[in-house]
Enzyme design. Sequence first.
Site, PDB file in Angstrom:
ATOM      1  CE  LYS A  14     105.084  44.588  38.230  1.00 40.17           C
ATOM      2  NZ  LYS A  14     105.715  43.371  38.768  1.00 40.17           N
TER       3      LYS A  14
ATOM      4  N   GLY B 223     104.304  28.951  30.399  1.00 38.35           N
ATOM      5  CA  GLY B 223     105.253  29.752  29.640  1.00 38.35           C
ATOM      6  C   GLY B 223     106.523  29.995  30.418  1.00 38.35           C
ATOM      7  CE  LYS B 224     109.126  36.526  30.193  1.00 43.11           C
ATOM      8  NZ  LYS B 224     109.166  37.885  30.782  1.00 43.11           N
ATOM      9  CB  VAL B 225     107.040  31.058  35.918  1.00 39.69           C
ATOM     10  CG1 VAL B 225     107.153  30.337  37.255  1.00 39.69           C
ATOM     11  CG2 VAL B 225     107.652  32.444  36.004  1.00 39.69           C
ATOM     12  N   GLY B 226     106.020  28.619  34.211  1.00 39.43           N
ATOM     13  CA  GLY B 226     105.336  27.339  34.297  1.00 39.43           C
ATOM     14  C   GLY B 226     106.142  26.165  33.786  1.00 39.43           C
TER      15      GLY B 226
ATOM     16  N   GLY C 178      99.069  27.898  32.681  1.00 37.65           N
ATOM     17  CA  GLY C 178     100.108  28.764  32.161  1.00 37.65           C
ATOM     18  C   GLY C 178     101.469  28.103  32.271  1.00 37.65           C
TER      19      GLY C 178
END
Length: 368
Positions: free
Chosen positions: A91, A193-196, A191
């Site tokens: 990472k 956003g992107k995934v939710g 959340g």
Amino acid sequence: MTDVTGASADVLHTLFHSDQGGHEQVVLCQDRASGLKAVIAIHSTALGPALGGTRFYPYATEAAAVADALNLARGMSYKNAMAGLDHGGGKAVIIGDPERDKTEELLLAYGRMVASLGGRYVTACDVGTYVADMDVVARECRWTTGRSPENGGAGDSSVLTAFGVYQGMRASAQHLWGDPSLRGRKVGIAGVGKVGHHLVKHLRDEGAEIVITDVRTDVVQRILDQYPAGVTAVADTEALIRVEGLDIYAPCALGGALNDASVPVLTAKVVCGAANNQLAHPGVEKDLADRGILYAPDYVVNAGGVIQVADELHGFDFDRCRAKAAKIFDTTLAIFARAKEDGIPPAAAADRIAEQRMAEARASRTAP
């Protein structure tokens, strides 16, 4: 307290002496001209080159950035092992405010830093970085995934991340209620956003009842406008975890959602979400088990995205990736079975399975 290098002694203790350490390599990167300050952490290459995203975040201290990189890299080793990928865990974190500090020059400098590792680390998107950013990084580094289709990549990995979490929810329902269907189940998503927002679609298509929250009110309103029936919103996560009759809680924002404050008041019977590092500290998994709450390990169910970016290295095929991500259902069930057999929480069972795969890979390398 610091050591002679000026680094936090706590960070160095984590790296060299604690069970959370054991990383193969940690690289501190700086490019004064562009303002780049980054940390690349490689936890393991036992299964292959380390693979993991790049987080761009305004850390309070450099030590906090190093600690986060170490923690996230270790998690990627386990995630990639459980996803059946021939990749180790790594990472990177870039220190700064992506809204203010991110520039083309900085991303190009970062790409050169990753390239200097010669393929030991393969990068991708994470919090604060996007497909367009990876396109820039890739101009200096061929070990870059998460690029746009126009630049030979697979595009947005959140689609398959959400699909994998959905499969983890189905497996949790199968294990707990004897039926993988989520129709009529009440699911709380923190959340969207992107995934939710992709996860909302999967659940609504199956007929689940959904309660959402997000720190961005415009994102919440967009979901409510898109799904006028079957989706409601609450003010914040504190309210969400207390919703009466909640079947599944899905943390899909930042980590640490399961902690000493949230677990005692959580009404859900299952926790299954996309956020990384949901367990705030060791022992939380036992607290969940003691309350009879089934926890689907985050790095198992959210592996759809890394499955996608790993496939990009071999010529991306969406159907092939989706089939691999669908196996998260079987993997999650296997973890629950191992947990029951060994008398341990699912998080510990997942760790054991991942550690066994990595150990076998290391042994095969050293075998005569």
